[in-house]
Write a protein that holds these residues in place. Structure first.
Motif, PDB file in Angstrom:
ATOM      1  N   VAL A  87       0.847  -1.192   0.000  1.00 48.61           N
ATOM      2  CA  VAL A  87       0.000   0.000   0.000  1.00 48.61           C
ATOM      3  C   VAL A  87       0.886   1.246   0.000  1.00 48.61           C
ATOM      4  CG1 VAL A  87      -1.765   1.288   1.259  1.00 48.61           C
ATOM      5  CG2 VAL A  87      -1.816  -1.223   1.230  1.00 48.61           C
ATOM      6  N   ILE A  88       0.658   2.077  -0.992  1.00 48.88           N
ATOM      7  CA  ILE A  88       1.436   3.312  -1.108  1.00 48.88           C
ATOM      8  C   ILE A  88       0.664   4.425  -0.397  1.00 48.88           C
ATOM      9  CG2 ILE A  88       2.445   4.966  -2.734  1.00 48.88           C
ATOM     10  CD1 ILE A  88       3.562   2.190  -3.183  1.00 48.88           C
ATOM     11  N   LYS A  89       1.364   5.181   0.432  1.00 47.77           N
ATOM     12  CA  LYS A  89       0.725   6.328   1.079  1.00 47.77           C
ATOM     13  C   LYS A  89       1.496   7.571   0.708  1.00 47.77           C
ATOM     14  CE  LYS A  89      -1.290   4.194   5.126  1.00 47.77           C
ATOM     15  NZ  LYS A  89      -1.302   4.089   6.572  1.00 47.77           N
ATOM     16  N   LYS A  90       0.768   8.578   0.320  1.00 46.97           N
ATOM     17  CA  LYS A  90       1.438   9.828  -0.054  1.00 46.97           C
ATOM     18  C   LYS A  90       0.654  10.988   0.491  1.00 46.97           C
ATOM     19  CE  LYS A  90       4.245   9.936  -4.060  1.00 46.97           C
ATOM     20  NZ  LYS A  90       4.416  10.426  -5.415  1.00 46.97           N
ATOM     21  N   HIS A  91       1.351  11.939   1.045  1.00 48.19           N
ATOM     22  CA  HIS A  91       0.713  13.176   1.494  1.00 48.19           C
ATOM     23  C   HIS A  91       1.286  14.287   0.628  1.00 48.19           C
ATOM     24  CE1 HIS A  91      -1.307  15.862   4.363  1.00 48.19           C
ATOM     25  NE2 HIS A  91      -0.275  16.673   4.160  1.00 48.19           N
ATOM     26  N   ILE A  92       0.442  14.949  -0.113  1.00 50.13           N
ATOM     27  CA  ILE A  92       0.929  15.898  -1.100  1.00 50.13           C
ATOM     28  C   ILE A  92       0.464  17.304  -0.750  1.00 50.13           C
ATOM     29  CG2 ILE A  92       0.850  16.511  -3.552  1.00 50.13           C
ATOM     30  CD1 ILE A  92       0.304  13.543  -4.105  1.00 50.13           C
ATOM     31  N   VAL A  93       1.398  18.226  -0.737  1.00 49.05           N
ATOM     32  CA  VAL A  93       1.043  19.629  -0.470  1.00 49.05           C
ATOM     33  C   VAL A  93       1.774  20.515  -1.472  1.00 49.05           C
ATOM     34  CG1 VAL A  93       0.694  19.282   2.001  1.00 49.05           C
ATOM     35  CG2 VAL A  93       2.951  19.969   1.157  1.00 49.05           C
TER      36      VAL A  93
ATOM     37  N   VAL B 197       1.521   7.877 -10.419  1.00 46.30           N
ATOM     38  CA  VAL B 197       0.925   6.905 -11.335  1.00 46.30           C
ATOM     39  C   VAL B 197       0.711   5.620 -10.554  1.00 46.30           C
ATOM     40  CG1 VAL B 197       1.403   5.469 -13.349  1.00 46.30           C
ATOM     41  CG2 VAL B 197       1.937   7.888 -13.431  1.00 46.30           C
ATOM     42  N   ALA B 198      -0.457   4.998 -10.718  1.00 45.55           N
ATOM     43  CA  ALA B 198      -0.736   3.758  -9.992  1.00 45.55           C
ATOM     44  C   ALA B 198       0.107   2.637 -10.577  1.00 45.55           C
ATOM     45  CB  ALA B 198      -2.219   3.416 -10.090  1.00 45.55           C
ATOM     46  N   LYS B 199       1.024   2.111  -9.776  1.00 46.57           N
ATOM     47  CA  LYS B 199       1.843   1.009 -10.286  1.00 46.57           C
ATOM     48  C   LYS B 199       1.028  -0.268 -10.320  1.00 46.57           C
ATOM     49  CE  LYS B 199       6.447   2.690  -9.411  1.00 46.57           C
ATOM     50  NZ  LYS B 199       6.276   3.713  -8.354  1.00 46.57           N
ATOM     51  N   ARG B 200       0.026  -0.341  -9.398  1.00 47.87           N
ATOM     52  CA  ARG B 200      -0.823  -1.533  -9.364  1.00 47.87           C
ATOM     53  C   ARG B 200      -2.277  -1.102  -9.469  1.00 47.87           C
ATOM     54  NH1 ARG B 200       1.751  -6.426  -7.610  1.00 47.87           N
ATOM     55  NH2 ARG B 200      -0.390  -7.147  -7.853  1.00 47.87           N
ATOM     56  N   ALA B 201      -3.041  -1.935 -10.179  1.00 46.49           N
ATOM     57  CA  ALA B 201      -4.469  -1.644 -10.275  1.00 46.49           C
ATOM     58  C   ALA B 201      -5.113  -1.840  -8.914  1.00 46.49           C
ATOM     59  CB  ALA B 201      -5.114  -2.575 -11.294  1.00 46.49           C
ATOM     60  N   GLY B 202      -6.190  -1.150  -8.682  1.00 46.50           N
ATOM     61  CA  GLY B 202      -6.906  -1.345  -7.431  1.00 46.50           C
ATOM     62  C   GLY B 202      -7.658  -0.095  -7.040  1.00 46.50           C
TER      63      GLY B 202
ATOM     64  N   ILE C 261     -11.290   5.937  -5.432  1.00 46.51           N
ATOM     65  CA  ILE C 261     -11.313   5.848  -6.891  1.00 46.51           C
ATOM     66  C   ILE C 261     -10.692   4.530  -7.315  1.00 46.51           C
ATOM     67  CG2 ILE C 261     -11.188   8.354  -7.169  1.00 46.51           C
ATOM     68  CD1 ILE C 261      -8.256   7.983  -8.033  1.00 46.51           C
ATOM     69  N   ARG C 262     -11.149   4.060  -8.459  1.00 47.77           N
ATOM     70  CA  ARG C 262     -10.570   2.842  -8.998  1.00 47.77           C
ATOM     71  C   ARG C 262      -9.542   3.235 -10.045  1.00 47.77           C
ATOM     72  NH1 ARG C 262     -13.506  -0.963 -13.326  1.00 47.77           N
ATOM     73  NH2 ARG C 262     -11.733  -2.303 -13.702  1.00 47.77           N
ATOM     74  N   MET C 263      -8.361   2.677  -9.926  1.00 48.03           N
ATOM     75  CA  MET C 263      -7.323   2.992 -10.910  1.00 48.03           C
ATOM     76  C   MET C 263      -6.853   1.716 -11.579  1.00 48.03           C
ATOM     77  SD  MET C 263      -5.117   5.914  -8.950  1.00 48.03           S
ATOM     78  CE  MET C 263      -4.504   6.651 -10.463  1.00 48.03           C
ATOM     79  N   ARG C 264      -6.682   1.799 -12.874  1.00 41.94           N
ATOM     80  CA  ARG C 264      -6.081   0.697 -13.603  1.00 41.94           C
ATOM     81  C   ARG C 264      -4.567   0.888 -13.582  1.00 41.94           C
ATOM     82  NH1 ARG C 264     -10.643   2.468 -14.797  1.00 41.94           N
ATOM     83  NH2 ARG C 264     -12.376   1.180 -15.493  1.00 41.94           N
TER      84      ARG C 264
ATOM     85  N   GLU D  47      -3.881   6.780  -0.741  1.00 42.13           N
ATOM     86  CA  GLU D  47      -3.553   5.526  -0.069  1.00 42.13           C
ATOM     87  C   GLU D  47      -4.105   4.370  -0.902  1.00 42.13           C
ATOM     88  OE1 GLU D  47      -5.015   5.265   3.933  1.00 42.13           O
ATOM     89  OE2 GLU D  47      -4.504   3.141   4.079  1.00 42.13           O
ATOM     90  N   GLY D  48      -3.211   3.494  -1.318  1.00 45.46           N
ATOM     91  CA  GLY D  48      -3.706   2.370  -2.096  1.00 45.46           C
ATOM     92  C   GLY D  48      -2.575   1.608  -2.751  1.00 45.46           C
ATOM     93  N   PRO D  49      -2.831   0.534  -3.436  1.00 44.70           N
ATOM     94  CA  PRO D  49      -4.158  -0.049  -3.601  1.00 44.70           C
ATOM     95  C   PRO D  49      -4.673  -0.620  -2.281  1.00 44.70           C
ATOM     96  CG  PRO D  49      -2.486  -1.478  -4.588  1.00 44.70           C
ATOM     97  CD  PRO D  49      -1.785  -0.232  -4.123  1.00 44.70           C
ATOM     98  N   LEU D  50      -5.936  -0.356  -1.987  1.00 47.26           N
ATOM     99  CA  LEU D  50      -6.494  -0.850  -0.732  1.00 47.26           C
ATOM    100  C   LEU D  50      -6.490  -2.373  -0.756  1.00 47.26           C
ATOM    101  CD1 LEU D  50      -9.476   1.662  -0.470  1.00 47.26           C
ATOM    102  CD2 LEU D  50      -7.234   1.803   0.653  1.00 47.26           C
ATOM    103  N   PRO D  51      -5.973  -2.989   0.303  1.00 47.35           N
ATOM    104  CA  PRO D  51      -5.842  -4.450   0.282  1.00 47.35           C
ATOM    105  C   PRO D  51      -7.211  -5.130   0.416  1.00 47.35           C
ATOM    106  CG  PRO D  51      -5.170  -3.569   2.404  1.00 47.35           C
ATOM    107  CD  PRO D  51      -5.520  -2.388   1.545  1.00 47.35           C
TER     108      PRO D  51
END
Lengths: 431, 832
Positions: B185-191, B257-262, B326-329, B377-381
């Motif tokens: 699971v990737i978590k990013k806080h962007i400002v 960019v989503a490295k994994r779908a989910g 959101i769903r990302m491919r 935060e994702g891909p949600l497991p």
């Protein structure tokens, strides 16, 4: 027709290379006849579609008058000695396919609204043809590219809108056509086919049991199903035979690749020669070729003339005379290359017929006027295929005819029984 | 004449009852419908009365209907009422008998294969993969009677079967996992400046700028890379966005960019703002709707698939934290998309570098959204690992799929899978054919998991799975369960339905009613609403025609309006059933479902927010009822003009249930005149002067004329627009383009229905149409019947349809009542 031939020709090439001799690719003359062709009653019909995704300058391209006596324009002049072999079309486009460069995904699919949310591409002409015709050759289609980004550019799309990657390496294509595959890969593919065959056998058994206690209407529905199972099985057998059959042999050596994007037209010429080789060896009947001008940096037009900037930048010429002039030359150079291909196809014979008469060549673009990102009034040239040529067919410039009508004609000429494709409203009657 | 009569008798001989009708047919029909004259291409002397033949039967049904409606003979007075009644009665008896006999012998219709939506949904449910995307692997299904569920159109072919196998393969591959743990699971806080790819965008500062203390930060002047970089962690900065990101489509957080779908959870802090001249911010007065869109970053100029995700979020003027999923491919980025805000179109005269022109600011300022921070935060497991989909295939055998006993486990897993996937019990004999396949694959050296997948694939492409069947006996429970679930949820029966079928309780009237009601209330019912309205009302083509911006500049790029119209109609239709509205709402209601944009479109008092909700109408409003909804008026027009012919025919067929006969092949469509010189009425007059045209056109043109007050998107108008003649209107449209059109001739909505009733405007027409709720209800029953059973209402169904209508009459033909009564009828449940 077995491996040693190949090995020999390969080693000869390696020898020449190592000896420092540059191989010029000679005209491809001594093709070994391909198996199976004699057995086919019908003369093969072929189709090559080429698209330059930035198109041509419209003014120097389109003839002023329609009909047989049109005057060859500045861009079309290099085609003068083959003008009887081709037709020019104007006033055609795909309805609702707009959005500038995004339309290049739709040149052979005509899927509407490529920039709209929820857009999904559709089946392209080549895949549609193959779906209907079945596998007549080793490669149902070949998708080629010049200066393409493999992951994102191709003219060919599946029914569910997935891009089918295009091959942009001439030697890789050559090896696919003429060099026996890796035994592991062949085994894997055979295994896949075998599994599908077993599944179909199971379905056949299962359905026969099912249909025993059904009424007549239901039974006829299941008959349809059983017929489908049988037809898929037949096709699997064909695919399997192709997998097992040795590849054809050619006396032509493996070509050198051209990787420098600057040499876009040399590469186009090379890929067209490979396309012709594919037709001559009956490796495939349908080829698409995308020329990614969009991704092309400053390039060589012909010996002695290079452009001052990238193709895309040039295409937004804003009527600047020095840019327009370069584009005019680039457009004309492509016609020189097309003319050469047409002549070469005309000079080749197959079962006594001209290869050109069995090969339709369409050269066009998704872009009507790249300067304005206009996707209407597309430039379309069609040659060969035994069709009636020699005219400029001008449709309305303010209310274009669907390009798919021409596609339907191409499909029918290929032997596909259909009267509709994409946004067609019928077949084009003029050919 | 003698010859004709005897021929007729011969044709009639087959059915004694018809000998009695012979003299009547002879007397009133044969003069025109004989071998010589053959009017309407009908030669009754040659038409056999063998009603077992369905083509003959169809012909006679049509004759019966036209005589019954007094359309034949053309002059109704030519046939005495008594003769007419006798003939109709006799034809009816014979037709009913013949059709009913066929239904008793063969059922109402044959097997029907699943269409691609149903196939996908079945697999989603079986495999617990709600996002499974395999529909487009299957060819588009053909339509019959407007629906994609019509048995006669759902053929099987080599291409179709291959596609089922490919789709099953893709689904099973998607269900199976081979990794030891779920993707990280990737978590990013962007400002700060990381909230946007650059400090500016194609659309210039009017489109987007970074602000501190409500004032823009002038990065351009500084050209200071270090400062921009440092600002990537600066929490005091806001990213203020003003135009839809649909073009230029680069409004994405920097470099994600989503490295994994989910599924990815997005949390972000934002507020709605107004841009003032000089690039300063003031708090907004209204919420601003936005959504996220995902797509592959394939270069600045080319887009392929774009998906709106995470729903519409109304950003409020006060700073708040929002959360959506959101769903990302794989390989997709997501972008901010401000709905309802116009995007400027690039102007590049003569191909120069693009520049943008903005319309003058709306009064008070340009609405937009300011974002303070965003978390990804994702891909949600999944809830467990291996995920439930893997469990469906391999039970407890884990990631490696290592069986304890190959043969036993293969048999056990197959039975387990078939039990989860099948819609009724599968016999041991049938299971053995699949056992054999798996065993054969194992013998050939396939890995255990591959062999199992081969078996599953075969089952998912088998006739048992692909076909839905007609209930074949009074005690057939499972076919009813499948029919009910595919009708109301477009998918397989859930556990409860299968359980009731197993216990043989599903045909119990009370239970069946409860179950239908339960499904109507379920989430799966949304699929019914979508699919049914996609086809019945053609909503799937709501974006087919873009508004012609020469004539309708106010609609330029107004995707929010189109999207709202679509939601309105689907919401309204859902409420028709769930809230059990009377059938008359098809044409008339004293409320609409509207949001902020629709309230404006329908000229109602302003409301805020994007959510579509029930709004009462003023007494004289021309809106209210499906008939005058924007979506309906849009799909029944093209982007440039409306045609009373097209709209009238559309409404008569789909809403009223009186489809006009097919147009004659030789007559071209009326070509609209957009100069503004001629009204459509003038053009139509030429068309309907001809007596041969007028007869049919009088049935549907009038309804279309009453709708002429609605433009191509359903906006109210009293004058037509043109480009040449009339009063010129000019200005700058919402995207900054100059426009110039004319207000031309007045709209004349008056008309007269074929029965002589006159109307002055659309409200008069609505009153007339609403006065026959039984016809509206009958139409709904017909539409539900073909959708639910794959076979349109048959001749022998007609009596039952009328008795269902009788039962629903006293409550004013309420829509859910109609639906439930159909479910309990023998039309739905199969032969009695």
């Amino acid at each position: 027709m077995n491996a040693p031939h190949i090995a020999k020709s390969l080693s000869r090439r390696r020898f020449l290379q190592s000896a420092g001799v540059t191989l010029a690719l000679p005209l491809l003359e001594y093709m070994t006849p391909v198996f199976g062709r004699a057995a086919q009653a019908k003369a093969p019909r072929r189709l090559l579609i080429i698209s330059n995704n930035l198109g041509f300058l419209p003014k120097p391209f389109f003839p002023k008058t329609a009909g047989r006596d049109y005057e060859l324009t500045q861009t079309l002049t290099p085609l003068s000695n083959v003008r009887g072999e081709l037709s020019i079309f104007s006033g055609m486009s795909h309805p609702d396919v707009n959005g500038g460069h995004s339309a290049e995904n739709c040149f052979l699919t005509a899927a509407r609204g490529p920039t709209k949310s929820g857009f999904r591409n559709q089946i392209s002409l080549d895949q549609f043809a193959v779906e209907k015709l079945g596998q007549l050759t080793r490669f149902p289609t070949l998708n080629l590219g010049v200066n393409i980004d493999k992951a994102n550019r191709s003219l060919s799309w599946t029914r569910d809108g997935v891009l089918l990657p295009a091959e942009d390496s001439a030697p890789a294509l050559f090896r696919r056509m003429f060099v026996q595959g890796d035994p592991e890969a062949v085994k894997k593919q055979l295994n896949r086919l075998d599994e599908r065959g077993s599944i179909l056998d199971t379905l056949m058994d299962h359905t026969k049991k099912l249909s025993r206690d059904l009424g007549s209407d239901d039974r006829s529905r299941l008959d349809q199903y059983l017929t489908s199972v049988r037809e898929v099985e037949e096709r699997l057998l064909t695919a399997r035979e192709w997998e097992l059959k040795a590849k054809p042999v050619t006396s032509v050596p493996e070509p050198e690749d051209i990787r420098d994007k600057k040499l876009i037209f040399d590469k186009l010429d090379l890929m067209l020669r490979m396309a012709q080789l594919a037709f001559e060896s009956d490796s495939t009947r349908v080829i698409t070729l995308m020329v990614d001008a969009f991704a092309t940096p400053a390039f060589k037009i012909h010996d002695g003339e290079d452009t001052t900037e990238g193709y895309h930048g040039l295409s937004h010429h804003g009527q600047a005379p020095e840019k327009v002039k370069q584009l005019e030359h680039a457009d004309r150079e492509q016609m020189v290359i097309l003319g050469k291909l047409i002549q070469s196809l005309a000079s080749k014979r197959e079962d006594g017929a001209r290869l050109l008469d069995r090969t339709m060549v369409l050269f066009g673009s998704n872009m009507g006027d790249a300067n304005k990102h206009d996707n209407t009034n597309l430039p379309i040239i069609l040659a060969g295929g035994g069709l009636k040529h020699g005219q400029h067919h001008a449709f309305k410039t303010d209310n274009n005819a669907p390009l798919c009508n021409l596609f339907v004609t191409l499909l029918q000429q290929l032997g596909v029984e259909t009267n509709a494709f994409g946004s067609s409203t019928g077949a084009l009657a003029v050919l | 004449m003698f010859f004709k009569a005897s021929f007729l008798c011969l044709a009639f001989l087959a059915t004694p009852i018809l000998q009695a009708t012979s003299p009547l047919v002879e007397k009133h029909c044969v003069e025109c419908h004989d071998a010589d004259t053959k009017k309407g291409n009908l030669d009754l002397t040659a038409l056999s009365f063998d009603l077992k033949d369905s083509a003959n039967r169809e012909r006679w049904i049509r004759s019966h209907d036209r005589i019954e409606k007094s359309e034949m003979p053309p002059k109704a007075e030519d046939m005495p009422a008594a003769d007419r009644a006798t003939l109709v009665k006799m034809l009816d008896a014979a037709l009913y008998e013949a059709d009913h006999a066929e239904v008793l012998a063969h059922g109402r219709g044959p097997l029907r294969r699943l269409n691609r939506d149903e196939y996908e949904q079945n697999l989603r449910d079986i495999l617990h993969l709600p996002d499974l995307d395999i529909r487009d692997i299957l060819p588009e299904d053909r339509e019959g009677f407007r629906f994609n569920k019509t048995t006669s159109m759902l053929d099987m072919s080599r291409v179709q079967l291959t596609a089922y196998l490919d789709a099953a393969e893709a689904a099973l591959r998607a269900a199976m996992v081979s990794e030891k743990a779920p993707p990280e699971v990737i978590k990013k806080h962007i400002v700060g400046t990381d909230l946007f790819p650059g400090t500016g965008t194609f659309g210039n500062r009017e489109s987007m700028f970074f602000a501190r203390d409500n004032k823009f930060i002038d990065w351009d002047k500084k050209k200071d890379k270090e400062a921009v970089k440092a600002a990537a962690t600066d929490e005091t900065i806001e990213m203020a966005l003003f135009r839809s990101a649909s073009w230029p489509y680069l409004g994405t957080p920097k470099g994600f960019v989503a490295k994994r779908a989910g599924h990815y959870k997005l949390r972000f802090s934002a507020r709605a703002v107004l841009q003032q001249p000089g690039f300063t911010l003031t708090p907004a007065k209204q919420p601003v709707p936005m959504t996220f869109r995902t797509r592959k970053p394939a270069g600045v100029d080319i887009i392929n698939e774009v998906h709106a995700e995470g729903g519409v979020i109304d950003i409020q003027p006060e700073k708040q934290v929002y959360e959506t999923t959101i769903r990302m491919r794989e390989g997709e980025a997501f972008e901010y998309s401000l709905l309802g805000l116009p995007m400027p179109l690039a102007m590049n005269p003569n191909g120069s570098a693009p520049s943008y022109r903005y319309p003058p600011f709306p009064e008070g300022g340009q609405p937009g959204v300011a974002v303070q921070w965003l978390e990804i935060e994702g891909p949600l497991p999944p809830e467990s690992w291996p995920p439930p989909s893997h469990h469906v295939l391999f039970d407890e055998l884990g990631i490696d799929v290592k069986p304890a006993n190959v043969k036993e486990d293969a048999k056990r897993l197959l039975r387990r899978f078939v039990k989860l996937a099948a819609r009724e019990p599968v016999s041991e004999e049938d299971l053995k054919t699949f056992d054999a396949l798996i065993q054969q694959r194992l013998d050939k050296g396939a890995a255990f998991s591959e062999a199992m997948l081969a078996g599953y694939k075969a089952f998912l492409a088998s006739g048992d799975f692909i076909y839905l069947r007609e209930p074949d006996s009074a005690n057939d429970q499972f076919a009813v369960a499948s029919r009910l679930s595919h009708f109301l949820t477009n998918s397989r029966p859930d556990e409860r339905l299968l359980d009731l079928a197993e216990k043989k309780q599903l045909r119990d009237a009370k239970i069946l009613r409860e179950e239908a009601t339960r499904l109507i209330a379920s989430d799966g019912f949304e699929r019914f609403v979508k699919n049914f309205t996609d086809y019945w009302l053609n909503l799937r083509q709501i974006r087919r025609d873009d508004p012609d911006i020469r004539l309708f500049p106010e609609y330029r790029f107004d995707e929010y309006l189109v999207e709202s119209m679509e939601r309105e109609t689907r919401t309204f239709f859902t409420a028709m059933i769930r809230e059990n509205f009377p059938a008359s709402v098809l044409v008339k209601s004293d409320f609409v479902f509207a949001n902020d944009r629709l309230a404006k479109h329908y000229d109602l008092p302003p409301i805020t927010g994007s959510v579509v909700r029930k709004v009462s109408l003023p007494a004289d409003s021309p809106f209210g009822g499906l008939l005058t909804q924007g979506a309906i008026l849009k799909v029944s027009a093209n982007g440039t003009t409306t045609s009373p012919v097209v709209r009238g025919a559309w409404v008569m067929e789909r809403l009223i249930g009186k489809p006009p006969p097919a147009p004659p092949a030789s007559v071209p469509a009326v070509e609209p005149d957009i100069r503004g010189a001629k009204t459509i009425r003038d053009l139509l007059a030429l068309h309907t002067k001809e007596k041969s045209c007028a007869g049919c056109h009088a049935k549907f043109d009038p309804v279309g004329l009453a709708l002429e007050n609605f433009d191509i998107l359903g906006g109210w108008r009293t004058r037509y627009r043109g480009v040449e003649e009339g009063e010129r209107i000019t200005g700058i449209d919402r995207a900054g383009h100059d426009f110039s059109y004319t207000l031309a001739t007045n709209v004349d909505p008056r008309g007269k229905l074929i029965d002589g009733r006159e109307f002055k405007n659309v409200n008069d027409l609505k009153a007339i149409l609403a006065a026959d709720p039984r016809q509206l209800a009958r139409n709904l029953l017909h539409q539900f019947t073909v959708y639910a059973t794959g076979t349109p209402v048959r001749y022998s169904d007609r009596r039952e349809i009328e008795s269902l209508l009788d039962a629903c009459a006293k409550d004013g033909y309420r829509v859910r009542d109609l639906m439930l009564s159909l479910v309990q009828s023998s039309i739905f449940l199969g032969k009695p």
